[in-house]
Design a protein around this motif. Sequence first.
Motif: not given
Length: 306
Positions: A111-112, A258-261, A266-268, A274-275
């Motif tokens: 959803f986000m 790893f993918s996010i950092l 973008p990760f809110t 959710g994770t």
Amino acid sequence: RQFPGCGNIVTFSQFLFIAVEGFIFEANFGRKRPAIPIRNYFIMVAMFFTVSVVNNYALNLNIAMPLHMIFRSGSLIASMGLGIIILKKRYSVSKYTSIALVSLGIFTCTFMSAKQVASDSSADDEDGLQVFLWWLLGIAALTFALLMSARMGIFQETLYKQFGKHSKEALFYNHALPLPGFLLLAPNIYHHAVLFNQSELFQVPVIGLTLPIMWFYLFMNVITQYVCIRGVFILTTECTSLTVTLVVTLRKFVSLIFSILYFHNPFTAWHWLGTAFVFVGTLMYTEVWKSLGPFLARWRKRPKEE
């Protein structure tokens, strides 16, 4: 990241490498007969090939890699649902609770991500709607691949019960038999091979060999994928399915972080929530707490005994 549509050449390279290695060391150049009848492998391979290709194409449909990873972590939901329908299985309340958490986590992240896609493409209403519709198609593709993967797992479980577990043989046939199917994707694979040739040159450390950097990335991807998939197939025969699920889930979590950092995806705060739901639900499903209980109890007693 440089070529989001290169999934087919990556998958083809992985399949080719594993098939050649298996043909030499497992099939003994075709002289060794399979323990599981070949017709069963054709069915399994059709599912495996379909899942791989559909997951690749989802990345072309405005699906970010973190969402791709989170969505695929929902395999427990699909497995449980199909297990109830096909195998008539029944589960405990804790299992249903864990699946509800995983479902809530995937829904929150999806959803986000939908809101992000809508806001990023809001400059032009017509283009924005088109982007959003492609994104919805990507979600549909991921859902289909998730259900197909779960069905393949059930089929594989049935085969192993009937004929025994043969991890190396299954690894070989699952990668060798689909190779002709890549002929359908040959134009796309060739197109990206040309693009790879045009990428910047890179000198491989120690060896000193110079080659286009995308070919180096592809080579490293094939090697690490071989180590990963070989380990998973061996793990299925050496450990319980509980341990396999736990290990694979933790690996996905590390990949996600790893993918996010590293790639600054973008990760809110909602994505993090959710994770958390997805991975706590997965750990609940595997009942890892029961395994940790006796260990923690012994650890607490040690200082008193000493």
